[in-house]
Design an enzyme around this catalytic site. Structure first.
Site: not given
Ligand code: GLN
Length: 208
Positions: A90, A185, A187
């Protein structure tokens, strides 16, 4: 980059989790369950003692800023260039991307993955959802993937390989050399196979 052998406990691999912000604990406990010796990395000296790094989910703008404040940006870039395995989920994927779309002013990434990644690609209403993904590379069942304000990989350059896409074709997992980037994710949904793949790379890197 590596200052000592990673074989600190009998057979245990020394793996770092970048611990500036985000879901550090979830990654650390999953890696420990898989038998790794986990070090939370907040300073360059700690990075020098690991053979692989996980960049967690969280907020990429914050992790980027803190990495510069803590003097970690250049050491992490250097570690990536030297072939250290890195798994980014992410926000971690955003930080591994060579090109970030919908970034904030002045936002930087470590880079390494030849991809264009768009932040917050799923927008407001659908900020969080679960999807079942076919990942041909992984043996066994499809992956249950949790998306939390996740990014999407809009372009995969010639250096990188797409590993999985949503039903509409948008790419959400990619790898390049020893770098693995996921929009979701694993995890938090109990999915261990990406971390296992990463640990296989870490083992090869540590022994190499
Ligand atoms: N929207 C977040 C970002 O731009 C990422 C979201 C996440 O890691 N769950 O960093």
């Amino acid at each position: 980059m590596r200052a000592e052998s990673s074989e600190t406990r009998a057979g245990a691999l020394r793996v770092g989790v970048l611990a500036l912000q985000g879901d550090v604990r979830e990654h650390a406990s999953l890696l420990e369950r898989l038998g790794a010796d986990v070090l939370r990395v907040r300073r360059p000296e700690e990075l020098a003692h690991v053979d692989g790094l996980v960049i967690p989910g969280g907020e990429s703008t914050t992790i980027d800023k803190l990495s510069r404040t803590f003097g970690l940006q250049e050491p992490i870039r250097e570690a990536i260039r030297s072939g250290m395995p890195v798994l980014g989920t992410c926000a971690g994927l955003i930080l591994l991307a060579d090109r970030v779309l919908d970034s904030i002013d002045g936002q930087e990434s470590f880079g390494g993955l030849d991809v264009d990644v768009r932040r917050n690609a799923f927008g407001g209403q659908r900020e969080s959802f679960e999807a079942v993904l076919d990942v041909p590379l992984l043996d066994g069942d499809p992956v249950r993937a949790a998306f939390i304000r996740g990014p999407v990989i809009e372009q995969v350059g010639p250096g990188a390989t797409a590993l999985a896409a949503l039903d509409d074709g948008r790419v959400v997992a990619v790898e390049q050399g020893a770098l693995l980037g996921l929009s979701f994710h694993p995890e938090i949904s109990g999915e261990v196979r990406f971390h296992q793949r990463f640990l296989d790379w870490v083992r090869a890197h540590a022994n190499g």
